[in-house]
Design an enzyme around this catalytic site. Structure first.
Site, mmCIF file in Angstrom:
data_model
loop_
_atom_site.group_PDB
_atom_site.id
_atom_site.type_symbol
_atom_site.label_atom_id
_atom_site.label_comp_id
_atom_site.label_asym_id
_atom_site.label_seq_id
_atom_site.Cartn_x
_atom_site.Cartn_y
_atom_site.Cartn_z
ATOM 1 N N HIS A 167 -5.199 2.602 8.815
ATOM 2 C CA HIS A 167 -4.011 2.352 9.672
ATOM 3 C C HIS A 167 -4.564 1.829 10.823
ATOM 4 C CE1 HIS A 167 -1.547 4.660 7.245
ATOM 5 N NE2 HIS A 167 -0.100 4.726 8.160
ATOM 6 N N GLU A 174 6.727 -3.867 0.208
ATOM 7 C CA GLU A 174 6.293 -4.982 1.113
ATOM 8 C C GLU A 174 6.283 -6.423 0.274
ATOM 9 O OE1 GLU A 174 4.924 -2.021 0.819
ATOM 10 O OE2 GLU A 174 4.809 -1.073 3.061
HETATM 11 C C1 TPP Z 1 2.384 0.476 1.985
HETATM 12 C C2 TPP Z 1 3.029 1.334 2.906
HETATM 13 N N1 TPP Z 1 3.969 1.048 3.662
HETATM 14 C C3 TPP Z 1 4.539 1.870 4.621
HETATM 15 C C4 TPP Z 1 3.993 2.887 5.037
HETATM 16 C C5 TPP Z 1 4.374 3.671 6.172
HETATM 17 N N2 TPP Z 1 4.754 4.965 5.927
HETATM 18 C C6 TPP Z 1 4.131 6.061 5.797
HETATM 19 S S1 TPP Z 1 4.821 7.349 5.348
HETATM 20 C C7 TPP Z 1 6.208 6.454 4.665
HETATM 21 C C8 TPP Z 1 7.326 7.221 4.054
HETATM 22 C C9 TPP Z 1 6.704 7.679 2.764
HETATM 23 O O1 TPP Z 1 7.609 8.557 1.969
HETATM 24 P P1 TPP Z 1 7.752 8.930 0.712
HETATM 25 O O2 TPP Z 1 7.014 8.140 -0.167
HETATM 26 O O3 TPP Z 1 8.881 9.469 0.308
HETATM 27 O O4 TPP Z 1 6.678 10.270 1.412
HETATM 28 P P2 TPP Z 1 6.982 11.374 2.390
HETATM 29 O O5 TPP Z 1 6.500 11.079 3.540
HETATM 30 O O6 TPP Z 1 8.307 11.775 2.015
HETATM 31 O O7 TPP Z 1 6.239 12.699 1.700
HETATM 32 C C10 TPP Z 1 6.171 5.273 5.193
HETATM 33 C C11 TPP Z 1 7.165 4.192 5.199
HETATM 34 C C12 TPP Z 1 2.518 3.243 4.541
HETATM 35 N N3 TPP Z 1 1.707 4.291 5.106
HETATM 36 N N4 TPP Z 1 2.237 2.445 3.570
#
Ligand code: TPP
Ligand code: MG
Lengths: 329, 338
Positions: free
Chosen positions: A132, A63
């Site tokens: 959230h 971000e």
């Molecule tokens: C700082 C932040 N940015 C965006 C999000 C929205 N978001 C939640 S989970 C996710 C994907 C995360 O992927 P990863 O770290 O690979 O974990 P996975 O869900 O694959 O286990 C996103 C973009 C968030 N929760 N926090």
């Protein structure tokens, strides 16, 4: 009345994005999952196919970097629209927005313009728990150098973006996440752009000014309906722009109704509602027939269970109760 | 099954049964969550761990009850294997006061301080600095404990990831970083978000010894985690594991899952951690079909009890809304004499 169409808030945002991309070659959209995924709230679905990867840019989960890059690209002659998935994650970009976007013009003695538009979803109401469900719009509205807007209607969701892109200053647009599937009217064709300066009177009334914005507008309007049945005639003001505040519209309404009730999903302490109350007290004190009242979120991180989340945030019945109290009924 | 040479574990019958039981517990729990989500008992976001079970199960074998765990919103499996009862986890999903976070957190915020399970963090990358701090406290207090920090590969793009790795390495802190690389962060494939998709190389830049692990193979994960945790516990500073894995389901219940090939999902399912391990235990005669059937029956009962418990638990009274925002404060000190 001219012809209108019914679309959802989500479609309104998408149309506005598409229009901006078509009309101005300097415009591009970037953010997490705006491309392949089509946006966390599906606001940009289809845009990648139409405009390609150069202009619809999926970013890594970074971000601070991509918001800062949007600010830099704006200085560099582009017109970026940066989507931060939600206001909760915008905290990781707060430094770039507050320390760069908001200050560069002033610190440089007026040499640098930052025409960036940053969109983000905000608010509670979907049982997503504390991390959230933030409503931190007032943090941005606190900062000189930023223009903060909150489209609460479908027409504003459709029309504010283009106007924001014409601004030579950074604009932050807050889209309440409970609005995306709501439907409403937009003009059938022609010009959609609307001002981002003035508050709007969404319902005229004589007894009480109900002042609100964003996701709380529909609750305030519903409360006004209920109150009308009790012969309490509410004027409902939609702030639309959170910074700078349209004092003129606010104060004129309060001077007519002599009572003000402010509804704000932010926490009460240090809220935008507090700022509005202060301005009314400063400038319309002698027009008031009763102390200003506020319905805000309770001072607690937003809890997950539905009944507790509802109890923590403004609801139609709490607005109605506060209005009755204000009218001594 | 290919266990890495230097640290070959002997998988006894008891241990094999336990590994399989734990993976099946997580799988069936997640399936029950889907059902309860459909029944609208579970609301909000729900991120399933189906397909990734070998990671939580393998890593947890290397931790003692004194160690700490910091996880993400995809943490139901880690919470269960850490020992939080399925009843308390399910009640949390239902938002009941009997839940492990009093119902206040829900699916993304499972906590159990008594088991040193520190969440349940729904901000991507948000858990890493916390883990560094927990490890710092242990180091300052002279405690030979490990803080295990689990996160997705998406977090590797965040500043907090890099800042935390640097700090942990600089101060030689006892953190075991475990990156569960399931190739996608929501709809974004790793190749489209990382200039160097080889995540362990990021750790190496900070001087952290790292390893890539087959995250679909529970024994491989256990072996690597034991080796890494031992080094961390011995005061050698942080270690980093990059576990290659895959989620079989969508990112969350809101995700239409349109960004990846169905064939890709099917290919990974064939390598599923439970399928493969079951095959291996049967082929080697370590376990018999009757053992697996018994595990399934026992697990079905655990899950049914958890759902019944969550269902029956009373909702928290609204009057309690404002509790647990601040800790009760000790009596104020006497004001200074004038
Ligand atoms: C700082 C932040 N940015 C965006 C999000 C929205 N978001 C939640 S989970 C996710 C994907 C995360 O992927 P990863 O770290 O690979 O974990 P996975 O869900 O694959 O286990 C996103 C973009 C968030 N929760 N926090
Ligand atoms: Mg991932």
């Amino acid at each position: 009345m001219s012809a209108t169409r019914r679309i959802t808030y989500r479609e309104a945002v998408r149309e506005a994005l598409r229009e901006a991309l078509l009309r101005d070659p300097r415009v591009f959209l970037m953010g997490e999952d705006v491309g392949r995924y089509g946006g966390a709230y599906a606001c940009s679905s289809g845009l990648l196919a139409e405009f390609g990867e150069e202009r619809i840019r999926d970013t890594p989960l970074s971000e601070s970097a991509f918001v800062g890059a949007g600010i830099g690209a704006a200085i560099g002659g582009m017109r970026p629209i940066v989507e931060v998935m939600t206001i909760n994650f915008s905290l990781l970009a707060l430094d770039q927005i507050v320390n760069n976007a908001a200050t560069l013009r002033h610190m440089s003695g007026g040499q640098i313009a930052v025409p960036v538009v940053i969109r983000m979803a905000t608010g509670a109401g979907r049982q997503l728990a504390a991390q959230h469900s933030h409503s931190l719009e007032c943090w941005y509205a606190h900062v000189p150098g930023i223009r903060a807007v909150a489209p609460a209607t479908i027409a504003d969701a459709r029309g504010m973006l283009w106007t924001a892109l014409q601004e030579p200053n950074p604009v932050v647009i807050f889209e309440h996440a409970t609005l995306y599937s709501d439907e409403g009217e937009v003009p059938a064709g022609g010009e959609f752009a609307v001002d981002i300066d003035r508050a709007a009177i969404r319902r005229a009334g004589a007894d009480l000014s109900l002042i609100t914005y964003g996701g709380s507008l529909k609750k305030a309007l519903a409360a006004a309906e209920t109150l009308a049945g009790e012969r309490i005639d509410c004027e409902v003001i939609d702030l639309r722009t959170l910074r700078p505040l349209d004092e003129e519209t606010l104060l004129a309404s309060v001077r007519r109704t002599h009572r003000a009730l402010i509804v704000d999903e932010g926490w009460r302490s240090g809220s935008l509602a507090g700022e509005i109350a202060a301005r009314i007290a400063e400038q319309a004190f002698f027009d008031l027939d009763a102390p200003v009242r506020r319905v805000c979120s309770a001072e607690v991180p937003i809890p997950y269970p539905r009944h507790l989340e509802e109890a923590a945030t403004p609801q139609v019945d709490t607005i109605v109760a506060a209005a009755r109290g204000l009218m001594r009924r | 099954m290919s266990a890495p040479a230097p640290h070959k574990v002997r998988v006894t019958r008891e241990h094999a049964r336990e590994l399989l039981r734990q993976m099946i517990l997580v799988r069936r729990f997640e399936e029950a969550c889907v059902e309860q989500y459909g029944a609208q008992k579970i609301r909000g976001f729900l991120h399933l761990y189906i397909g990734e079970e070998a990671n939580a199960v393998g890593v947890m074998q290397a931790l003692t009850p004194e160690d700490a765990v910091v996880a993400t919103y995809r943490e139901h499996g880690h919470a269960l294997i850490r020992g939080i009862p399925a009843t308390a986890v399910m009640a949390e999903m239902f938002g009941k006061a009997a839940g492990c976070s009093r119902g206040r957190g829900g699916s993304m915020h499972l906590f159990d301080a008594s088991r040193r399970f520190y969440g349940g963090n729904a901000i991507v990358g948000g858990g890493l600095p916390l883990a560094v701090g927990l490890a710092l406290a242990d180091k300052l207090r002279g405690l030979a404990r490990v803080t295990c920090c689990i996160f997705g590969e998406g977090a590797a793009a965040e500043g907090e990831f890099h800042e935390s790795l640097n700090l942990a390495a600089l101060w030689k802190l006892p953190v075991l970083f475990v990156c569960e690389n399931n190739r996608y962060a929501m709809g974004t494939a790793i190749e489209r978000s990382e200039s160097v998709p080889d995540i362990r190389r990021h750790a190496e830049v900070y001087g952290i010894a790292s390893e890539t692990v087959d995250g679909m193979n529970v024994v491989d994960v256990e072996v690597a985690a034991r080796r890494a945790a031992e080094a961390v516990r011995a005061g050698e500073g942080p270690r980093f594991l990059e576990n290659h894995t895959y989620r079989f389901r969508a990112h969350s219940m809101f995700d239409p899952d349109l960004y990846r090939d169905k064939a890709e999902v099917e290919t990974w399912k064939k390598r599923g951690p439970i399928v493969r391990f079951s095959q291996w235990v049967l082929e080697t005669g370590t376990l018999h079909q009757a053992d697996i059937d018994a595990i399934e029956a026992e697990t079905a009962q655990t899950i049914a009890d958890a759902v019944a418990f969550a269902e029956a638990a009373p909702p928290e009274p609204v009057e309690d809304l404002l509790r647990d925002v601040y800790a009760p404060r000790p009596a104020a000190p006497e004001p200074p004499a004038p």
